[in-house]
Write an enzyme that holds these catalytic residues in place. Structure first.
Site, PDB file in Angstrom:
ATOM      1  N   PHE A   1      -6.652   2.611   2.879  1.00  0.00           N
ATOM      2  CA  PHE A   1      -6.053   2.323   1.566  1.00  0.00           C
ATOM      3  C   PHE A   1      -4.900   3.257   1.218  1.00  0.00           C
ATOM      4  CE2 PHE A   1      -9.415  -0.681   0.301  1.00  0.00           C
ATOM      5  CZ  PHE A   1      -8.578  -1.642  -0.247  1.00  0.00           C
TER       6      PHE A   1
ATOM      7  N   THR B   1     -10.459  -4.652   4.956  1.00  0.00           N
ATOM      8  CA  THR B   1     -10.230  -5.614   3.881  1.00  0.00           C
ATOM      9  C   THR B   1     -10.547  -7.042   4.291  1.00  0.00           C
ATOM     10  OG1 THR B   1      -7.920  -5.610   4.561  1.00  0.00           O
ATOM     11  CG2 THR B   1      -8.501  -4.227   2.698  1.00  0.00           C
TER      12      THR B   1
ATOM     13  N   ALA C   1      -2.760 -10.361   3.781  1.00  0.00           N
ATOM     14  CA  ALA C   1      -3.423 -11.664   3.812  1.00  0.00           C
ATOM     15  C   ALA C   1      -2.405 -12.798   3.717  1.00  0.00           C
ATOM     16  CB  ALA C   1      -4.445 -11.766   2.684  1.00  0.00           C
TER      17      ALA C   1
ATOM     18  N   ILE D   1      -7.543 -17.838  -3.764  1.00  0.00           N
ATOM     19  CA  ILE D   1      -8.410 -16.869  -3.104  1.00  0.00           C
ATOM     20  C   ILE D   1      -8.833 -17.447  -1.758  1.00  0.00           C
ATOM     21  CG2 ILE D   1     -10.463 -15.439  -3.324  1.00  0.00           C
ATOM     22  CD1 ILE D   1      -8.258 -14.992  -5.480  1.00  0.00           C
TER      23      ILE D   1
ATOM     24  N   ASN E   1     -10.823 -16.244   0.563  1.00  0.00           N
ATOM     25  CA  ASN E   1     -12.240 -16.068   0.886  1.00  0.00           C
ATOM     26  C   ASN E   1     -12.914 -15.462  -0.337  1.00  0.00           C
ATOM     27  OD1 ASN E   1     -14.781 -15.130   1.819  1.00  0.00           O
ATOM     28  ND2 ASN E   1     -13.989 -14.797   3.882  1.00  0.00           N
TER      29      ASN E   1
ATOM     30  N   GLN F   1     -13.604  -7.099  -2.404  1.00  0.00           N
ATOM     31  CA  GLN F   1     -12.401  -6.304  -2.645  1.00  0.00           C
ATOM     32  C   GLN F   1     -12.323  -5.835  -4.090  1.00  0.00           C
ATOM     33  OE1 GLN F   1      -9.192  -5.409  -0.733  1.00  0.00           O
ATOM     34  NE2 GLN F   1     -11.099  -5.128   0.382  1.00  0.00           N
TER      35      GLN F   1
ATOM     36  N   GLY G   1      -2.828 -11.939  -2.869  1.00  0.00           N
ATOM     37  CA  GLY G   1      -3.379 -10.676  -2.381  1.00  0.00           C
ATOM     38  C   GLY G   1      -4.261  -9.995  -3.405  1.00  0.00           C
TER      39      GLY G   1
ATOM     40  N   GLY H   1      -5.958  -6.565  -2.599  1.00  0.00           N
ATOM     41  CA  GLY H   1      -6.331  -5.193  -2.264  1.00  0.00           C
ATOM     42  C   GLY H   1      -6.174  -4.189  -3.386  1.00  0.00           C
ATOM     43  N   GLU H   2      -5.086  -4.287  -4.161  1.00  0.00           N
ATOM     44  CA  GLU H   2      -4.783  -3.254  -5.152  1.00  0.00           C
ATOM     45  C   GLU H   2      -5.269  -3.606  -6.562  1.00  0.00           C
ATOM     46  OE1 GLU H   2      -3.189  -0.898  -3.317  1.00  0.00           O
ATOM     47  OE2 GLU H   2      -2.702  -2.286  -1.701  1.00  0.00           O
TER      48      GLU H   2
END
Length: 734
Positions: free
Chosen positions: A237, A464, A506, A624, A626, A633, A697, A699-700
């Site tokens: 990360f 991720t 992604a 989304i 998945n 996440q 995305g 992740g953040e």
């Protein structure tokens, strides 16, 4: 066959990880492997006056001690040390380059031995004398020396005058401490010597091609001389975006000794790597009595090293969230005798939005408005920095869905008005925002006649779920069961990919998969149409799809031939296609993800102990891919946000310029007992403009806004406004 994209698909690499079959950078075997242990500087600034390795060299099993005075050649130009994500300004750190000490904990020698325990012991025998120089490590005492950084956000209107005229005015500093990465996997590199001058380097990294190019540049090697792999990463990360110093040291040792060398950093040594920089976020808001904003100013003053200018966008998020005619944003850096900071989950936003959302809550209190009502009054449908509409923005729906799930309507707005036995109960909320970024990525697909496809790309999976996302998209695009898809990632010899970060992988990798799969579909259609008496002979190639292992007419599955038959007829064992996917630059729209975070805290009134009882995070992030890994996440981001709000702080003793809690016992992070109910809501957000799949995305965005929601809940529970993070019990009971 059911579609995989958009479904809660389990991780395809899960079994390898839970059974131990997955190998990490410090686990790869090699013949005659040597082990290196790092000797660190114990002063923050100065020179090495004398470094004597003689006692270490006498230890049985020690092979060599590498130092700045005893090592193979290293590049001497700054540009050779700049990787693809290095700051534009500055001179990157060079381990074992010369006698200069730039920060406490800097590597100054590498003891190489037949085993790790021997190397570790021998490192204690290396004698070092220093010529120390005056140093500074305290941001707050050096704040007056801050230098402004060029930022893309231009002032709008006259914010200073508007603040002076504002009917309601709020202004405060919010202090975010330095926070260090503590991934489960220690930073490690195994550099395998092949006997012919070539190296295979297994490294913990978020970008194998970035590391490979960096090592070739630093050591003057040809691209074929060094191959870098990182098949599994135990957390990163941001900490692995740049090549860390252990990869240089392991490579240096292998080249010097012509043997394989492994370097694994200890947990304490990892505190000499990058970190989220300490920042002082100064926010001022001016509003009319009805809550509409007249002005927003946001100034961030952040730590960086003496030798590099590291900065991120702390201050621009208000331009995207809240309407105001006047704004002024600035970012300043204070150069200190510390290592260069690095990206840490949602860099800039995690800190800057925390301050902004705490300030908005304080403004809501001053205006006697509900915090959601204030945000809706100030809601911006444009990114005001460029007057750009959004490709999609369902933030209003995030507020509504999150508030309903949380039960926000039952909130008594008066501080200290809600209780559960001896606990004060507080409810707080905040907004989250992040960028929806996309990067060029290439993918190679090899389809074999037995109905199996191998998808390969140099992209990393830092935990991720890239392996799984690529498998899902490929399975749908090729019309195959996901069990028939194998994915190879994180090898520098594979098709190009950037470092994995910024929540872009992604969307980027998925569309590269689609591009390569489309070329295979066209090829298969051509072969199927050419078969004798083919049911697809008269069908236009554009109307042919791949489904359930067949090549079929869209809308008429009876007109189909199997992929295997078509390939056998054309005497094909395999079809291979590689596709570089690039995204057309679109400056006409802003691209962002959004969230609304709601938190409940329960605080022991006498002891000040804080418990986050529940969190609801409503997220709008396009499609989304998945829902299972996506939810994971966001939950992980919420946990990290709880840590940022209540636990994490790197403590520096400024008398010595040394980190005092460089271990997992004293650097506090959330544990199981700290985490209770977390509810994740994905708000439907179709977006056919941003990309073909409508992906943004995740992740953040999961962490952004969480610390502020908790801080606002703490105020609601106690009536005390804590502006210095983390919020610890001593700040509540003093």
């Amino acid at each position: 066959m059911n579609a995989y994209v958009g479904t809660p698909t389990s991780r395809v690499d899960g079994r390898a990880k839970v059974t131990g079959a997955a190998k990490y950078a410090g686990e790869f075997a090699a013949d005659h492997l040597l082990h290196g242990f790092v000797v660190e500087a114990t002063i923050p600034r100065g020179r090495i006056a004398r470094l004597d390795p003689s006692a270490a060299l006498k230890v049985k099993g020690v092979v060599d001690v590498l130092t700045h005075a005893h090592r193979p050649p290293l590049a001497d130009k700054d540009e050779a040390w700049k990787d693809e994500v290095a700051p534009e300004k500055g001179s990157p750190f060079r381990p074992l380059y010369d006698d200069r000490i730039k920060f406490n904990g800097q590597p100054i020698a590498l003891v190489v031995a037949e085993d790790w325990e021997t190397a570790k012991f021998a490192a204690t025998r290396v004698r070092v004398e220093y010529k120390q120089e005056a140093f500074a490590t305290d941001l707050e005492s050096e704040r007056g020396k801050a230098a402004k950084v060029d930022q893309p956000h231009k002032p709008r209107g006259d914010a200073a005058a508007a603040l002076t005229r504002a009917a309601v005015h709020h202004e405060a500093d919010y202090v975010i401490p330095s926070e260090h990465h503590n991934p489960m996997e220690l930073y490690a590199t195994t550099a395998v010597w092949d006997g012919n001058g070539r190296l295979t380097v297994y490294d913990k990294t978020q970008g194998v091609q970035n590391v490979q190019k960096f090592l070739c540049s630093v050591f003057g090697k040809k691209p074929d001389d060094i191959r870098v792999l990182s098949p599994y990463v135990g957390g990163a990360f941001g900490s692995g975006l740049r090549p860390q110093y252990q990869v240089v040291l392991a490579t240096l040792g292998a080249l010097a000794l012509k043997r394989s060398v492994r370097v694994v950093l200890t947990r304490q040594q990892m505190y000499g790597l990058g970190y989220r920089p300490m920042t002082i976020e100064h926010v001022a808001l001016g509003a009319k009595p009805d809550g509409t904003l007249d002005a927003v100013t946001h100034e961030a003053t952040a730590v960086t090293s003496r030798f590099e200018d590291f900065s991120r966008n702390d201050t621009g998020w208000g331009e995207q969230l809240y309407k105001s005619r006047n704004s002024r944003l600035s970012h300043k850096l204070v150069h200190l005798d510390v290592a260069t900071p690095c990206d840490m989950r949602a860099p800039g936003a995690a800190s800057g939005v925390c301050a902004l959302e705490c300030a908005m809550d304080e403004l809501a209190v001053a205006l006697k408005l509900d915090p959601i009502e204030l945000r809706l009054k100030c809601y911006s449908d444009l990114d005001q920095s460029g007057d750009l509409p959004y490709t999609s923005k369902q933030l209003r729906a995030c507020y509504a869905r999150g508030a309903e799930a949380f039960g926000w309507a039952r909130r008594n707005p008066a501080p200290r008005s809600m209780r559960d036995g001896n606990d004060l109960v507080g409810w707080g909320m905040a907004t989250g925002v992040w960028e929806a970024l996309q990067m060029p990525v290439a993918v190679r697909i090899v389809l074999t006649s037995n109905g199996h496809a191998e998808v390969s790309c140099a992209a990393s999976d830092i935990g991720t779920g890239t392996y799984t996302i690529v498998s899902q998209v490929a399975a749908d695009a090729l019309g195959l069961p996901i069990e028939n898809i194998s994915v190879k990632l994180a090898d520098s010899t594979l098709p190009q990919a950037p470092v994995e970060g910024g929540s872009w992988m992604a969307a980027s990798s998925a569309h590269a998969v689609l591009g390569a799969a489309e070329e295979i579909r066209r090829e298969l259609a051509r072969h199927a149409k050419a078969m004798p008496a083919s049911p697809l002979g008269s069908v236009d190639a554009s109307d042919i799809i791949l489904v359930d292992g067949t090549i079929a007419k869209a809308g008429d599955r009876n007109r189909a031939v199997s992929i295997a038959d078509a390939m056998r007829h054309s005497k094909l064992e395999r079809i291979e296609r590689e596709k570089l996917n690039e995204f057309a630059e679109d400056k006409s729209h802003a691209r962002n993800t959004h969230s609304a975070v709601f938190a409940e805290v329960k605080i022991d009134e006498q002891l000040g102990v804080i418990r986050v009882a529940r969190v609801v995070s409503a997220v709008a992030a396009g499609r989304i891919l998945n829902t299972k890994t996506g939810r994971s996440q966001i939950m992980g981001g919420v946990v990290w946000g709880i840590g940022m709000a209540l636990h994490e702080e790197t403590v520096m003793d400024h008398r010595f310029g040394r980190i005092m809690n460089a271990n997992i016992a004293e650097y506090h992070i959330p544990v199981n007992a700290d985490i209770h109910d977390i509810d994740v809501i994905f708000v439907d957000e179709p977006d056919d403009r941003i990309n073909r799949l409508g992906v943004k995305g995740l992740g953040e965005i999961g962490i952004v806004g969480v610390p502020a929601a908790i801080a606002n809940a703490v105020y609601h529970a106690t009536g005390k406004r804590i502006r210095r993070f983390p919020i610890t019990l001593d700040k509540l009971i003093d």
